[in-house]
Design a protein around this motif. Structure first.
Motif: not given
Length: 1427
Positions: A220-241
């Motif tokens: 994941a860190s590698h991907l962040e560097r390669n795309l010059n972007a930050k990884v974000f995911t949903a903070s509200d996992t229950d809603e996602l579920r």
């Protein structure tokens, strides 16, 4: 054991101890068929807000609507861009990049449905690889959002069609691929890193798993560097579920298989093949299938492998080691072997499969049992089985169809696009899309798929996903599981019992996934991109500094990375025929001290043939270095353009015409239907110069001498007439005049010494001229005395034609004609003088007659002569007729009667076809009573000659213009031929340009081809062909003709007595500006183009190739610095393209004997005989020489036909040429001279094709069937006709472009066959041509041939895939079908032709066009005489 799969129940079968997930509420994910408007969820809004400010990688499970966030972001960017375009000049675009082609369609549909931006999708199958900068620019201007595969975007960046500074947002779909050599990563490394900070686009990545390896956090860190972007995911996992259905996860164990021994089929095949290299992959596939799937599946694998091998074999033998005989033997052996294997498999008896470990492996039996458990839910069963290999997918699919008890399963295969290894099954995009849509529509309920179905593709959510082959990466695990998205869905992983490695990996995966989730959750809200930099980055930095080339004009970029694929792409675009494999570059590596060098060989028709890299640290680097070097050399030779794309000369649909262009009036340039009005020029001779005296003292006399014995024709006297002009008349050729079809020569004889005539006499002549013109055309002409262009005078009877001629002007006739118009006939004193008189019967509408004889045997009271259809029929005598009809009383009963003939005004003396004789209408006289007549004051002998003047002056006009044109352009052409070249068929003269155009067309192709061959040594045949079309197409010739004002000199209007006017004169009733209006004519663009070709034909006949070349240069055909014929040889830039060792495979003596020519440069023989299928060839292939030879042959053939049929019409010449310059004919020539035995090639298909063709002809010879065009229906390998042309080309080049050399070869090879086999009598005209000509002749415009074609290779093999329907007046009247469209058209046309032959009324019944007959009756009886 029975063949029923299983009596177990589902709970007994599954070991459900691995399910840790609870159930979740059902949310149906919309299928893309009905694209619904999306509504936002909380976690999506959160991610969207982040993405507005930063470069973001959104990590969300499959099905949770990542695309939605992307669409929202795109909408925002498009709206912003609209605002910004108000203030800044440049426009920025959004690019949505995907990893797989089917995703292009899917994602662009979603964006279109949810966003009012202009969206366009692009994929390779649209031909975008061939697009020019202009085509891309047009798309960039028209659209806001462009959806494409990453590879296309990388290509257009590399070619400088766009730069990242023109992009506002880059969306990477399935962005976890951004590493190593993936296009995603190359876009970032080659372009993003080098883009100035303030111009960099925003990045938005989407993935379900930001990982490619088992180490989640590293990945994941590698991907962040390669795309010059930050990884974000949903903070509200229950809603996602709540939104994503997570499946029950189940591991199912199967027994370890026992070792299977080789099957009988395997052993039999092994014995036959003895490990032949070609079948190695096949045996290894069969072995692998045996151990994993069991003996039954192993045997079925062969069926798939064979299909592939048949389609895929390309010879890959090193030619250095073998000579041609050995090669042919090897190829033959391959073919025989293939046949044997096919026969064995076709005859093999396969058993019906049973669930028994002696037939199927435990793993396969377990899969069948699992599927059987779902038979109760068969109504809504929907599943995917993931396998690793294509062969596994195909065999399992076949097996499921054979097993009893699984009737509810409708399965199909979804696999990737394959490699080019022997026996690898490939799947086309179209087929993939079709399979996916069948799966969505429920026509299929089980997909057996390789990893192509794991990600991204919007495949129907499933309730069962079975991982048949174990996965190797966390990504594969997450993404294949993401396919099970229905409520209560099952995700089944098949694990081998007691296989600790697989157990371990499964545990690791679960842990890694949780680590990943936690890592994503723990990321600080506002953290910057400060990741630890000590991770090994070696897989991403292969391009050291300095290995870039950037084109200064376009900004296109070449890197080590892009060079390898560019070389492959370049090779694939080189011209090839059906006997060539797909061209590929050949890389060979040599180990050197300190590393490797790579030796790269390009195909034999590339301008750069061999490149060697410098020593590099690894093989892969040396390969890139060699490719990089090759690209630079190809660019230098202009084989790659400034966008670093192959110089593909792009020709539109029919491949024969450059793109149509329209002018400002909307007319297509160069077309037959594009007609325009042009001015006609008036000859300079008639123009009165400013500085000339208005009435000259001296005039030049020109005698118009008709070649008649004693000045009499058909018993009637003719006077010699003369022209008087202000300037001396030039020498012009004699003219032929036609007296009702009988040709007579008119000589135009100018005197060089002027004569003095006093003013009074000049005025007299002027009046005589006006009166004569008025009387012959029956129009009163006006002209000021000082404006006369020419005058006419008669000479006395039989005047001598010498320097004393001016003394013999007949002044008496002139004075008499001017003083009075007519005088009464003196009845008491009728003399023989009357025989040279024109009589007017004023009793009857002033008709004019010539007196044929004075009938002293008749008088007004004589009874009417018997047996003559005359006007007096039914009257007692002539006097009674005059009394009854005109109420006239005869005063002199004893006067003789004149027998007369009406004067015809119609005669067109320029038309060889006789016009109609004057009709004797009801009141036309045969006899007249002299007392009711007057005598015209112009003598009959003068009047007869005067009637010819309009035709003579029309022709003189054309001749004067032709002479002016010849002098203006300095053309080495005779006036007579030039006049023919400048006369259109519409003029109805005895000559027109059509025959010359046929010859000139062929010469133009010939001479332009030589120049292209000589000046562009690095262009291949395809490029040369396109360049030639551009130069010789009608559009180009029309432009040249227009620029040179040729239209001013063309004779296009038919001669028309009524419309004729003497130069500079108008009639009394006309306005003065009539003269201007009269000087125009309408010409089609194609006519102008035809005239250019006809002029070349005229030049060739006037002075052979030197004159014709000079004429072509004068007509602005481009020739660079070439001005003389021998410059072709002096400028020949073609280097020897062959190494002399290539000659060892050629029997030089025999070839020279076949040609009857001794070569100075023997290497040309090898080039002329080498086919492009020869791998790693040391010589160029014959394509360029064939291009040249084709034009040589075309010209020699037309010249031969032109000379053999001196009166043959152009249609006949063209038909004969088509019959003699075609593949079949040349194939027959090749076989006849035995040239095919010397072709150097490496194609089993070609070898078979030649053998078959030769055998057919030999059989025909034995049966005595080689008569007429015996070759016309045979299937000839095109290579045979190519080498006849390439050998002609080689002889031509070797003789330093002296046409005599190929002419001798033509006389030896081709002329005898034409003389014997191709004559107008033997001609087989193509049915389609015959049919269209028949309909044109009948005046029908409603014939239509419609083609129904089916595309694709598969279609070509179906016997009736291509169809043609013929319509007459919108009614379908004939259908025919074949495997190629040409045959279908031929067959359909033949049906109609047969109908016409069998039924004489067929055409009449079918055609309802109303064609009105053209009636031009100029001989208007009742026209009032003006004079």
């Amino acid at each position: 054991m029975t063949s029923k799969p299983s009596d177990l129940r589902i709970n007994e079968l599954f070991e459900v101890d691995d399910n840790k997930n609870g159930t979740v509420n059902e949310v149906i994910v919309p299928t893309p068929e009905v694209v619904q408007t999306l509504t936002a969820r909380k976690y999506q809004i959160e991610l969207y807000e982040k993405a507005l400010n930063d470069n973001v990688i959104a990590v969300l499970d499959t099905g949770s609507g990542k695309t939605f966030i992307a669409v929202m972001l795109i909408k925002e960017m498009v709206a912003n861009e609209r605002q910004l375009r108000m203030t800044r000049r440049e426009c920025k675009l959004t690019f949505f990049l995907v990893n797989l082609v089917p995703l292009v369609f899917q994602q662009s549909n979603v964006i279109k449905a949810n966003c009012d931006a202009k969206v366009k999708h692009f994929c390779g199958e649209m031909g975008v690889d061939l697009w020019s900068e202009k085509q891309w620019k047009t798309n960039f201007e028209e659209f806001d959002v462009l959806v494409m595969t990453a590879q296309i975007f990388l290509n257009i960046l590399r070619h400088g069609f766009i730069s990242l500074s023109q992009v506002n947002l880059l969306v990477f779909d399935e962005c976890h691929h951004t590493s190593k050599k993936h296009p995603y990563n190359l876009i970032m490394r080659e372009f993003y890193d080098r883009c100035p900070e303030e111009k960099k686009p925003k990045i938005f990545g989407m993935t379900a798993s930001p990982v490619n390896t088992r180490s989640a956090i590293h990945s994941a860190s590698h991907l962040e560097r390669n795309l010059n972007a930050k990884v974000f995911t949903a903070s509200d996992t229950d809603e996602l579920r709540r939104f994503v259905n997570r499946p029950d996860e189940i591991a199912i164990r199967y027994e370890h298989p026992s070792e299977y021994s080789e099957t009988e089929l395997y052993k039999t095949l092994w014995k036959e093949c003895l490990g032949a290299e070609k079948f190695q992959r096949a045996f290894s596939c069969a072995s692998q299938a045996l151990q994993v799937l069991g003996p039954w599946c192993s045997d079925r694998v062969w069926k798939y492998i064979l299909e592939e091998l048949n389609n895929k074999y390309e010879g890959k033998l090193d030619l250095e080691q073998y000579d041609m005989e050995v090669l042919e033997a090897l190829l033959k052996e391959e073919k025989v072997l293939m046949q044997k294997v096919t026969n064995i498999i076709d005859k093999w008896v396969f058993q019906k499969p049973r669930c028994d470990t002696s037939m199927l492996s435990p793993k396969v039996i377990k899969l069948i049992q699992i599927l059987d458990c779902f038979k109760d839910q068969s109504d809504n069963f929907c599943g995917i089985v993931f396998v690793e290999r294509r062969h596994t997918a195909n065999v399992l699919n076949y097996l499921l169809g054979e097993i009893n008890g699984l009737g509810f399963i409708k399965s199909d295969v979804l696999v990737g696009h394959g490699t080019s290894e022997e026996g690898d099954i490939q799947m086309k995009f179209k087929d993939q899309n079709k399979t996916i849509s069948n799966f969505r529509d429920g026509k299929i309920n089980l997909l057996i798929a390789t990893n192509v179905a794991e990600e991204g593709l919007d495949i129907q959510p499933c309730n069962v996903v079975i991982r048949f082959d174990f996965f190797n990466t966390l990504r594969a695990y997450i993404q294949s599981r993401g396919r099970a998205r229905r409520k209560d869905s099952k995700y089944i992983v098949m694990i081998e019992k007691d296989n600790l490695k697989e157990q371990g990996i499964l545990g690791e995966m679960k842990k890694a996934e949780n680590d990943m989730k936690e890592w994503c959750q723990m990321l600080p809200e506002d953290r910057k991109l400060q990741m630890n930099d000590n991770i090994d980055d070696s897989d991403d930095s292969d391009d050291e500094e300095g290995h870039y080339y950037i084109n200064s004009e376009t900004g296109a970029l070449l890197s080590y990375e892009s060079a390898v694929s560019l070389v492959s792409y370049y090779c694939s675009k080189l011209p090839k025929d059906s006997f060539c494999p797909t061209f590929q570059p050949d890389y060979k590596f040599t180990k050197e001290h300190g590393g490797f060098t790579c030796h790269l060989t390009l195909p034999s028709n590339a301008p750069v043939r061999e490149v060697v890299s410098e020593v590099c640290s690894s093989r892969s680097k040396s390969k890139k270095a060699a490719a990089f070097k090759a690209c630079l050399q190809l660019h230098e030779k202009k084989a790659l353009d400034n966008h670093l794309l192959p110089e593909i000369e792009w020709i539109e649909e029919d491949h024969e015409m450059p793109k149509q262009t329209k002018d400002e009036h909307g007319l297509v340039e160069g077309a037959k239907k594009s007609k325009r009005e042009y001015r006609l020029k008036s000859p300079d001779l008639w123009v009165i110069e400013e500085d000339q005296p208005k009435i000259p003292e001296e005039l030049y006399i020109t005698v118009l001498k008709l070649d008649l014995e004693n000045e009499i024709y058909d018993g009637n006297p003719y006077r010699t007439m003369c022209l008087l002009t202000r300037k001396q008349f030039p020498e012009i050729p004699s003219t032929t005049l036609y007296f009702h079809g009988v040709p007579k020569t008119l000589n135009v004889l100018p005197h060089s010494t002027p004569i003095k005539i006093d003013l009074e006499r000049k005025e007299l002549i002027f009046k005589f001229t006006l009166r004569t013109f008025t009387s012959i055309v029956n129009k009163e002409f006006k002209c000021e005395f000082e404006n006369f262009p020419y005058l006419i005078v008669p000479l006395v009877k039989n005047a001598p034609i010498d320097e004393h001629t001016p003394n013999f002007i007949d002044w008496e006739v002139i004075e008499k004609a001017v003083d009075e118009k007519h005088i009464p006939v003196d009845v008491s004193n009728i003399s023989d003088d009357v025989k040279d008189a024109v009589i007017i019967d004023y009793s009857d509408n002033l008709r004019r007659y010539f007196v044929q004889s004075i009938r002293y045997d008749l008088n007004p009271m004589s009874p009417i002569p018997e047996g003559m259809a005359i006007r007096e029929k039914g009257c007692e005598n002539f006097a009674e007729y005059y009394k009854k009809t005109f109420d006239l009383d005869t005063k002199y009963p004893d006067q003789p009667i004149f027998q007369v003939r009406k004067i015809s005004k119609v005669m067109n003396f320029l038309q060889p076809v006789p016009g109609a004789l004057p009709t004797i209408k009801g009141r036309t006289a045969t006899f007249v009573i002299p007392e009711f007549c007057k005598e015209y004051t112009i003598r009959a002998s003068v009047f007869r000659s005067a009637l010819m003047l309009p035709a003579i002056l029309t022709r003189i006009n054309s001749q004067l213009l032709i002479r002016e044109l010849r002098l203006k352009l300095d053309l080495p052409v005779s006036d007579q031929l030039l006049l023919t070249a400048m006369t259109t068929p519409s003029a109805n003269m005895e000559m027109d340009y059509e025959r010359l155009e046929t010859l000139g067309d062929s010469f133009l192709k010939f001479v332009v081809t030589i120049r292209l061959y000589v000046m562009f040594p690095d262009k291949h045949e395809g490029q040369l062909h396109c360049q030639r079309i551009r130069i010789i197409c009608n559009k180009q010739l029309y432009r040249s003709a227009k620029k040179l004002h040729l239209y001013e000199y063309i004779t296009s209007l038919p001669f028309n007595r009524r419309a004729w006017r003497p130069a500079g004169m108008i009639t009394a009733t006309e306005e003065p500006d009539t003269l201007e209006r009269e000087k125009t004519h309408d010409l089609a663009d194609k006519t102008l183009a035809d005239v250019v070709e006809a002029m070349l034909g005229a030049a060739y006949l006037s002075g052979k190739i030197d004159a014709a070349l000079k004429c072509a240069i004068a007509l602005e055909v481009p020739f660079d610095e070439i001005t003389e014929w021998d410059h072709f040889h002096k400028n020949n830039k073609n280097p020897p393209r062959v190494k002399s060792k290539a000659l060892k495979s050629v029997n030089i003596e025999r070839i020279e004997e076949i040609c009857g020519y001794k070569f100075k440069n023997k290497i040309l023989i090898a080039e002329a005989l080498t086919h492009a299928s020869l791998p790693n060839s040391v010589t160029s292939c014959y394509q360029r020489l064939e291009f040249l030879g084709d034009a040589v042959l075309d010209f020699l053939t037309v010249k031969y036909l032109f000379e053999k049929y001196p009166t043959g019409n152009p249609g006949l010449i063209t038909d004969l040429k088509d019959a003699s310059v075609n593949n079949q004919f040349l194939g027959a020539i090749c076989e006849r001279i035995g040239l095919q035995k010397h072709i150097i090639h490496f194609s089993p298909k070609l070898m078979g094709g030649i053998a078959e063709f030769v055998k057919i002809i030999e059989d025909m010879r034995d049966k005595g069937e080689t008569v007429g065009e015996y070759w016309s229906d045979l299937d000839v390998p095109k290579v045979m006709s190519d080498v006849v042309e390439s050998m002609l080309g080689a002889v031509f080049v070797d003789s330093e472009f002296d046409p005599v050399a190929p002419q001798k070869v033509f006389d030896k090879w081709i002329a005898p066959v034409l003389n014997e086999h191709v004559t107008p009598e033997t001609l087989k005209v193509h049915p389609v041509k015959k049919l269209t000509e028949y309909f044109q002749k009948g005046g029908c415009t409603m014939l239509l041939l419609r083609n129904h074609t089916t595309e694709g290779h598969e279609a070509q093999d179906l016997p009736e895939s291509q169809r043609c329907t013929i319509f007459i007046h919108d009614k379908a009247v004939a259908h025919a079908a074949s495997n190629n469209i040409r045959s279908a058209r031929k067959m359909a046309a033949q049906i109609i032709l047969d109908n016409i032959d069998n039924d004489p009324n067929y055409f009449k019944d079918m055609c309802t066009c109303v064609v009105l007959p053209k009636v031009i009756n100029e001989d208007d009886d009742d026209e009032e005489l003006i004079d």
